[in-house]
Structures are given as structure tokens and as C-alpha cells.
Design a protein around this motif. Structure first.
Motif, PDB file in Angstrom:
ATOM      1  N   PRO A  61       0.811  -1.102   0.109  1.00 18.22           N
ATOM      2  CA  PRO A  61       0.031  -0.029  -0.063  1.00 18.22           C
ATOM      3  C   PRO A  61       0.765   1.237  -0.020  1.00 18.22           C
ATOM      4  CG  PRO A  61      -0.853  -1.714   1.535  1.00 18.22           C
ATOM      5  CD  PRO A  61       0.289  -2.337   1.040  1.00 18.22           C
ATOM      6  N   PRO A  62       1.790   1.479   0.939  1.00 14.96           N
ATOM      7  CA  PRO A  62       2.930   2.497   0.763  1.00 14.96           C
ATOM      8  C   PRO A  62       3.374   2.890  -0.649  1.00 14.96           C
ATOM      9  CG  PRO A  62       3.420   1.259   2.705  1.00 14.96           C
ATOM     10  CD  PRO A  62       2.502   0.373   1.846  1.00 14.96           C
ATOM     11  N   THR A  63       3.580   1.838  -1.141  1.00 17.32           N
ATOM     12  CA  THR A  63       4.165   2.067  -2.663  1.00 17.32           C
ATOM     13  C   THR A  63       2.920   2.503  -3.595  1.00 17.32           C
ATOM     14  OG1 THR A  63       5.768   0.234  -2.534  1.00 17.32           O
ATOM     15  CG2 THR A  63       5.163   1.138  -4.731  1.00 17.32           C
ATOM     16  N   VAL A  64       1.727   2.064  -3.469  1.00 23.38           N
ATOM     17  CA  VAL A  64       0.557   2.577  -4.156  1.00 23.38           C
ATOM     18  C   VAL A  64       0.388   4.033  -3.889  1.00 23.38           C
ATOM     19  CG1 VAL A  64      -1.991   2.509  -4.745  1.00 23.38           C
ATOM     20  CG2 VAL A  64      -0.440   0.184  -4.368  1.00 23.38           C
ATOM     21  N   TYR A  65       0.231   4.536  -2.669  1.00 19.34           N
ATOM     22  CA  TYR A  65       0.005   5.870  -2.284  1.00 19.34           C
ATOM     23  C   TYR A  65       1.133   6.719  -2.910  1.00 19.34           C
ATOM     24  CZ  TYR A  65      -3.694   4.283   0.959  1.00 19.34           C
ATOM     25  OH  TYR A  65      -4.777   3.924   1.294  1.00 19.34           O
ATOM     26  N   SER A  66       2.386   6.311  -2.711  1.00 22.88           N
ATOM     27  CA  SER A  66       3.564   7.038  -3.215  1.00 22.88           C
ATOM     28  C   SER A  66       3.533   7.201  -4.670  1.00 22.88           C
ATOM     29  CB  SER A  66       4.981   6.928  -2.656  1.00 22.88           C
ATOM     30  OG  SER A  66       5.226   5.451  -3.175  1.00 22.88           O
ATOM     31  N   THR A  67       3.106   6.275  -5.463  1.00 19.64           N
ATOM     32  CA  THR A  67       3.203   6.334  -6.827  1.00 19.64           C
ATOM     33  C   THR A  67       1.859   7.186  -7.192  1.00 19.64           C
ATOM     34  OG1 THR A  67       4.235   4.177  -7.059  1.00 19.64           O
ATOM     35  CG2 THR A  67       2.928   5.198  -9.069  1.00 19.64           C
ATOM     36  N   LEU A  68       0.799   7.048  -6.757  1.00 20.53           N
ATOM     37  CA  LEU A  68      -0.461   8.263  -6.868  1.00 20.53           C
ATOM     38  C   LEU A  68       0.199   9.533  -6.602  1.00 20.53           C
ATOM     39  CD1 LEU A  68      -3.241   6.023  -5.368  1.00 20.53           C
ATOM     40  CD2 LEU A  68      -2.836   6.515  -7.901  1.00 20.53           C
ATOM     41  N   ASP A  69       0.957   9.714  -5.649  1.00 22.66           N
ATOM     42  CA  ASP A  69       1.481  11.281  -5.387  1.00 22.66           C
ATOM     43  C   ASP A  69       2.284  11.495  -6.283  1.00 22.66           C
ATOM     44  OD1 ASP A  69       0.099  11.531  -2.978  1.00 22.66           O
ATOM     45  OD2 ASP A  69       1.822  10.781  -1.641  1.00 22.66           O
ATOM     46  N   LEU A  70       3.409  10.389  -7.013  1.00 20.50           N
ATOM     47  CA  LEU A  70       4.200  11.159  -8.046  1.00 20.50           C
ATOM     48  C   LEU A  70       3.330  11.321  -9.403  1.00 20.50           C
ATOM     49  CD1 LEU A  70       6.919   8.337  -7.271  1.00 20.50           C
ATOM     50  CD2 LEU A  70       7.291  10.912  -7.227  1.00 20.50           C
ATOM     51  N   LEU A  71       2.560  10.394  -9.508  1.00 15.78           N
ATOM     52  CA  LEU A  71       1.637  10.579 -10.708  1.00 15.78           C
ATOM     53  C   LEU A  71       0.832  12.089 -10.846  1.00 15.78           C
ATOM     54  CD1 LEU A  71       0.314   7.096 -11.129  1.00 15.78           C
ATOM     55  CD2 LEU A  71       1.722   8.257 -12.972  1.00 15.78           C
ATOM     56  N   HIS A  72       0.527  12.444  -9.590  1.00 11.23           N
ATOM     57  CA  HIS A  72      -0.289  13.699  -9.397  1.00 11.23           C
ATOM     58  C   HIS A  72       0.771  14.736  -9.477  1.00 11.23           C
ATOM     59  CE1 HIS A  72      -1.272  16.971  -6.661  1.00 11.23           C
ATOM     60  NE2 HIS A  72      -2.288  17.101  -7.323  1.00 11.23           N
ATOM     61  N   ASP A  73       1.877  14.732  -8.962  1.00 11.52           N
ATOM     62  CA  ASP A  73       3.083  15.676  -9.128  1.00 11.52           C
ATOM     63  C   ASP A  73       3.414  15.913 -10.433  1.00 11.52           C
ATOM     64  OD1 ASP A  73       2.870  15.868  -6.223  1.00 11.52           O
ATOM     65  OD2 ASP A  73       4.782  15.045  -5.743  1.00 11.52           O
ATOM     66  N   CYS A  74       3.036  14.718 -11.284  1.00  8.43           N
ATOM     67  CA  CYS A  74       3.934  14.953 -12.423  1.00  8.43           C
ATOM     68  C   CYS A  74       2.859  15.463 -13.753  1.00  8.43           C
ATOM     69  CB  CYS A  74       4.575  13.682 -13.222  1.00  8.43           C
ATOM     70  SG  CYS A  74       3.822  12.758 -14.110  1.00  8.43           S
ATOM     71  N   GLY A  75       1.712  15.461 -13.121  1.00  2.30           N
ATOM     72  CA  GLY A  75       0.563  16.289 -13.842  1.00  2.30           C
ATOM     73  C   GLY A  75      -0.223  15.227 -14.647  1.00  2.30           C
ATOM     74  N   ILE A  76      -0.202  13.508 -14.463  1.00  2.00           N
ATOM     75  CA  ILE A  76      -0.929  12.582 -15.053  1.00  2.00           C
ATOM     76  C   ILE A  76      -2.381  12.511 -14.256  1.00  2.00           C
ATOM     77  CG2 ILE A  76      -0.933  10.279 -15.434  1.00  2.00           C
ATOM     78  CD1 ILE A  76       1.927  10.515 -16.120  1.00  2.00           C
ATOM     79  N   LEU A  77      -2.349  12.866 -13.283  1.00  2.00           N
ATOM     80  CA  LEU A  77      -3.434  12.828 -12.338  1.00  2.00           C
ATOM     81  C   LEU A  77      -3.669  14.035 -11.563  1.00  2.00           C
ATOM     82  CD1 LEU A  77      -3.014   9.304 -10.395  1.00  2.00           C
ATOM     83  CD2 LEU A  77      -4.066   9.564 -12.328  1.00  2.00           C
ATOM     84  N   ARG A  78      -5.342  14.141 -11.454  1.00  4.50           N
ATOM     85  CA  ARG A  78      -5.514  15.240 -10.684  1.00  4.50           C
ATOM     86  C   ARG A  78      -6.427  14.557  -9.554  1.00  4.50           C
ATOM     87  NH1 ARG A  78      -9.674  16.950 -14.733  1.00  4.50           N
ATOM     88  NH2 ARG A  78      -7.987  18.561 -15.718  1.00  4.50           N
ATOM     89  N   ARG A  79      -6.193  15.102  -8.368  1.00  2.59           N
ATOM     90  CA  ARG A  79      -6.690  14.503  -7.213  1.00  2.59           C
ATOM     91  C   ARG A  79      -7.732  15.636  -6.348  1.00  2.59           C
ATOM     92  NH1 ARG A  79      -1.546  13.794  -3.280  1.00  2.59           N
ATOM     93  NH2 ARG A  79      -1.586  16.022  -3.270  1.00  2.59           N
ATOM     94  N   PHE A  80      -8.990  14.708  -6.107  1.00  3.72           N
ATOM     95  CA  PHE A  80      -9.872  15.314  -5.408  1.00  3.72           C
ATOM     96  C   PHE A  80     -10.153  14.896  -3.982  1.00  3.72           C
ATOM     97  CE2 PHE A  80     -11.355  14.559  -9.600  1.00  3.72           C
ATOM     98  CZ  PHE A  80     -11.528  15.561 -10.274  1.00  3.72           C
ATOM     99  N   ILE A  81     -10.687  15.859  -2.949  1.00  3.56           N
ATOM    100  CA  ILE A  81     -10.619  15.173  -1.700  1.00  3.56           C
ATOM    101  C   ILE A  81     -12.215  14.913  -1.420  1.00  3.56           C
ATOM    102  CG2 ILE A  81     -10.547  15.929   0.666  1.00  3.56           C
ATOM    103  CD1 ILE A  81      -8.318  17.858   0.130  1.00  3.56           C
ATOM    104  N   ILE A  82     -12.708  13.721  -1.018  1.00  6.51           N
ATOM    105  CA  ILE A  82     -13.862  13.280  -0.913  1.00  6.51           C
ATOM    106  C   ILE A  82     -14.400  13.723   0.289  1.00  6.51           C
ATOM    107  CG2 ILE A  82     -15.617  11.446  -0.918  1.00  6.51           C
ATOM    108  CD1 ILE A  82     -13.832   9.839  -2.782  1.00  6.51           C
ATOM    109  N   ASP A  83     -13.424  13.219   1.392  1.00  5.71           N
ATOM    110  CA  ASP A  83     -13.834  13.669   2.834  1.00  5.71           C
ATOM    111  C   ASP A  83     -12.397  13.817   3.309  1.00  5.71           C
ATOM    112  OD1 ASP A  83     -12.853  11.219   3.765  1.00  5.71           O
ATOM    113  OD2 ASP A  83     -14.836  10.310   3.629  1.00  5.71           O
ATOM    114  N   ARG A  84     -12.306  14.097   4.884  1.00  2.23           N
ATOM    115  CA  ARG A  84     -11.101  14.409   5.251  1.00  2.23           C
ATOM    116  C   ARG A  84     -10.005  13.379   5.039  1.00  2.23           C
ATOM    117  NH1 ARG A  84     -13.573  16.241  10.806  1.00  2.23           N
ATOM    118  NH2 ARG A  84     -15.177  16.141   9.634  1.00  2.23           N
TER     119      ARG A  84
END
Ligand SMILES: [Zn+2]
Length: 166
Positions: A61-84
Motif C-alpha cells: 500500500p505505501p508504494t501505491v500511495y507514493s506512486t499516486l502522489d508522483l503521478l499527481h505531481d507529474c501532472g498525469i493525475l488530478r486529485r480530489f478530496i472526498i472527505d477528510r
């Protein structure tokens, strides 16, 4: 055809980004990007983990989270907050420039994509002084039908309880 070209460019973009950040281009990161390329709607980290599990591919799971962060930082993903606690992701330009509205349920976290040509036209026609937009994302928060029913049933119950205790 168009789709394939876009996919290989996403991988190039990601690898280039990883190199500039001095991060390794690992198999796990590429696997996660592959899954994301097949996603047409929004997804959460849990959806990615489920997809990896279905393929019997182990990624922590930490690899999944960090990869999603990287994909967001590099502009491939957009991130929304659903709740806190919870993020939900979407590929940038997933619909090939066709915009949609996200109807986000604050009860269960479900996200529904709808197209609204009237809103799309009206936003495209807007001009702001000193600002040139190139993309946008529109989230509308509320309750889905199932959550609305649950809530009104709970309200009714609370009301009848307070009536009987009077
Ligand atoms: Zn809901």
C-alpha cells in the motif's frame, strides 16, 4: 489508435519525471500506471489495490500511495478530496478534452460523472482578466439517492422517537 499513442506518451512523461526527481522507474510504478490508463472514471487508492490483487500482483500500500502522489505531481493525475481522509483521482484529459461534472456524494464517497453541455459552453465562453485557463474541473457535492433515503429514514426515526418520549 489515438489511445495507444497517448498511452506510450504517458509512460514517457512519467519516466522522464522520475528521472528528474532521481527516482527509480520500477516495474511496480509502471504496473500502476498501466492500471490507471485503463480507468475511464475516477478511482481511489483502494481501487488500484483491488486491481493489483485481481492480477495477483503484489505491491505494498505505501508504494501505491507514493506512486499516486508522483503521478499527481507529474501532472498525469488530478486529485480530489472526498472527505477528510480520502482522495479520489482522475486522469488529466481522460475524456479527450470533453469536460464533465463530478457529482460527489459526501455520504458514501461515490462519484458520478455527468456531461452538461450547457455548463461546458458557458464556462468556455467565460473570460477572466489577467488569466488564461487551459483546463478545469467541476465538483458538485451532495447526497446520492441511496444516502438521501438513508438520511431521511434516520430523520424520521429520530422524529418519531422524540414524539413518543414527549
Ligand atoms: Zn451516497
Amino acid at each position: 489508435m489515438k489511445q495507444q499513442r497517448a498511452d506510450s506518451s504517458l509512460k514517457e512523461k512519467f519516466d522522464e519525471f522520475l528521472r528528474t526527481r532521481q527516482k527509480r522507474c520500477t516495474q511496480e510504478r509502471h504496473r500502476i500506471l498501466n492500471i490507471i490508463e485503463s480507468m475511464q472514471v475516477q478511482f481511489t487508492a483502494d481501487d488500484i489495490m483491488e486491481a493489483l490483487y485481481r492480477d495477483s500482483y503484489h505491491v505494498s500500500p505505501p508504494t501505491v500511495y507514493s506512486t499516486l502522489d508522483l503521478l499527481h505531481d507529474c501532472g498525469i493525475l488530478r486529485r480530489f478530496i472526498i472527505d477528510r481522509q480520502k482522495f479520489c483521482y482522475e486522469r488529466v484529459n481522460v475524456s479527450g478534452g470533453v469536460h464533465h461534472v463530478h457529482l460527489m456524494c459526501t455520504g458514501c464517497g461515490k462519484v458520478k460523472q455527468v456531461r452538461d453541455s450547457e455548463l461546458t459552453r458557458s464556462i468556455a465562453a467565460r473570460r477572466w482578466t489577467g488569466f488564461t485557463p487551459d483546463d478545469y474541473s467541476l465538483n458538485i457535492y451532495g447526497l446520492c439517492n441511496a444516502c438521501l433515503r438513508k438520511q431521511s429514514a434516520a430523520n424520521k426515526k429520530a422524529k418519531s422517537k422524540s414524539n413518543t418520549t414527549k
